[in-house]
Write an enzyme that holds these catalytic residues in place. Sequence first.
Site, PDB file in Angstrom:
ATOM      1  N   GLU A 113      30.807 -21.921  -8.157  1.00 12.33           N
ATOM      2  CA  GLU A 113      29.736 -22.893  -7.878  1.00 12.33           C
ATOM      3  C   GLU A 113      30.266 -24.312  -7.977  1.00 12.33           C
ATOM      4  O   GLU A 113      31.278 -24.561  -8.609  1.00 12.33           O
ATOM      5  CB  GLU A 113      28.544 -22.721  -8.814  1.00 12.33           C
ATOM      6  CG  GLU A 113      28.873 -22.544 -10.280  1.00 12.33           C
ATOM      7  CD  GLU A 113      29.590 -23.668 -10.945  1.00 12.33           C
ATOM      8  OE1 GLU A 113      29.204 -24.851 -10.697  1.00 12.33           O
ATOM      9  OE2 GLU A 113      30.541 -23.401 -11.718  1.00 12.33           O
ATOM     10  N   GLU A 144      33.596 -23.663 -10.725  1.00 16.54           N
ATOM     11  CA  GLU A 144      34.133 -23.390  -9.380  1.00 16.54           C
ATOM     12  C   GLU A 144      34.458 -21.917  -9.178  1.00 16.54           C
ATOM     13  O   GLU A 144      34.741 -21.498  -8.059  1.00 16.54           O
ATOM     14  CB  GLU A 144      35.434 -24.182  -9.098  1.00 16.54           C
ATOM     15  CG  GLU A 144      35.315 -25.668  -9.160  1.00 16.54           C
ATOM     16  CD  GLU A 144      36.654 -26.364  -8.869  1.00 16.54           C
ATOM     17  OE1 GLU A 144      37.671 -25.677  -8.652  1.00 16.54           O
ATOM     18  OE2 GLU A 144      36.663 -27.607  -8.850  1.00 16.54           O
TER      19      GLU A 144
END
Lengths: 339, 339
Positions: free
Chosen positions: B162, B305
Amino acid sequence: LNPAWRAQAQARLDRLTKPQGSLGRLEELAAWYVAVREDLKSSLKKKVVMIFAADHGVVAEGVSAYPQDVTFQMVANFLQGGAGINVLARHVGAEVQVVDIGVKYDFSGFSGLISRKVAFGSRNLAQEAALSRAEAEAAINVGIELAQENIAAGADVLATGEMGIGNTTPAAALAAVFTGEPAATVTGRGTGVDDAGYRRKVEVIERALALHQPDPRDPVEVLAKLGGLEIGGLTGLILGAAAARRPVLLDGFIATAAALVAARLCPAVSDYLKAAHRSAEFGHQVMLASLGLRPLLDLDLRLGEGTGAALGINLLEVGLKIYHEMATFAEAGVSGKDS
Amino acid sequence: LNPAWRAQAQARLDRLTKPQGSLGRLEELAAWYVAVREDLKSSLKKKVVMIFAADHGVVAEGVSAYPQDVTFQMVANFLQGGAGINVLARHVGAEVQVVDIGVKYDFSGFSGLISRKVAFGSRNLAQEAALSRAEAEAAINVGIELAQENIAAGADVLATGEMGIGNTTPAAALAAVFTGEPAATVTGRGTGVDDAGYRRKVEVIERALALHQPDPRDPVEVLAKLGGLEIGGLTGLILGAAAARRPVLLDGFIATAAALVAARLCPAVSDYLKAAHRSAEFGHQVMLASLGLRPLLDLDLRLGEGTGAALGINLLEVGLKIYHEMATFAEAGVSGKDS
């Protein structure tokens, strides 16, 4: 280590597109590697896992769940590529070297083995000195020489591996001497002895400590009395690598016992060591704390062979890839903090 | 999961040339994967890290150390391969997919991006519902659909990623609702706010909880009020993968907030999840404990991430290689325990 190298490496890490420090121990590994190698462009190409194999007279006391023959059988398994360390080394792109430094077996006719046998196993440390001082020194020298040979051949990192049925007993005895803890605090179940076997193992170590009265100020003598030729080889490996500014990834319980010996001989070696993992073997944490090492992984591993160290190679490689391959804020056109 | 699959996998692991259980959590991962896939021969080939990116109206409250533009700038960095997750995904052989599910930026002209934009960011959860219920449902559906598409294309494992400046605020708010802990217990410093920023962040979450009075028995409504389109997408990813019997490796704080939503909607999804790591973000452990998940790694990572999840893929792969490639005692001619 010269802190200037670490600081310069960290300065680059801080310019990469991430909050500063947000890759935690991967950044620590990269900065450490740069400081060990003293080279901001240092890469990690040639990785070697060195497995020292030896037998132990103390198995006569019933301290292991497996028969002594398993040592040589596992050496054969390493050479054929079927052991856990072979799988892990392939995964991380490391070469496996298998060193017979003291197995109670004649390996004539085996190919692929590095033959540096000091003796056909150690003697029973519960009854006599496991090794002579000359044997202990010879084992350390084998480790130093093999480290030097590997480094001359371009090894960027060395990982410690070992095989030796019964070797958690000498390792725990060494741990007791060098940490000052009672035997029961640093002794685990090894390959899996039952309750009676565990009590026997602690009692054997207590008996050996009472018999030999080892003096921690003379680490070679401690190694000789409580012994383990593979532990001597690993001690030399650590000393030889540190002297040549090459990083060493420590595996678990046995390797950390060797690190205790090496650090008593030369305290500066600790700078060149990372503990790849915390072994599930009871007592490992006490040894790590004594060396001031914080393990990278905690995966309940207790196989040895270098399996945890191989996983540590992977993390070191990831840290260096972060260091070399990530874009900086400027390169990627990403805004900085509080901008 | 059907325990028979796990037992059959463990039976093979117990025949390999190592003391039983001595490869700890690597064995756990292998047996889990076999049980999820219901296939004793299951391999791990296609690995996908799905990064859902979205913006957050709550940044107006000053809860992040970085400007909102960093969200779209980092999306561009992902597409160019320069971010931390790109480096780690390359290392583990995983494909990176970047999904615009709610970034406040018009990506027309960008190639390589999966465009499933539900809205140009969420609204400010401190003042109003972050998302409408329809938007929250749409985000979940995007995740479900993309999971299904990947699985249809052969994905063996999905890892959560994300990007969204400000997203630790909605994630902490969701954590507070679903764990029942006060905001201060589940809120960390995200990308690195200072003391004043941290107090503001906790106060913002407390204000939002007082304003919305979210009811944990209606998880979609909680997601809508406290929001985060990428959190909705990740919720759907988890639901879609579990429904199709594919394992999911959870990254850190944000992913675990999504897992809390998913597990409230369908408690059985937890069987299909492994927590790849414990984030350095304060409060993550509380969320993991609430889900009954024990993290594999603890490397002080707090980048997000999907970086931690990518490292988890590596461990899963190692576990499966152990399972498939190691020799058995019989194959290697090694004596067994107490023989």
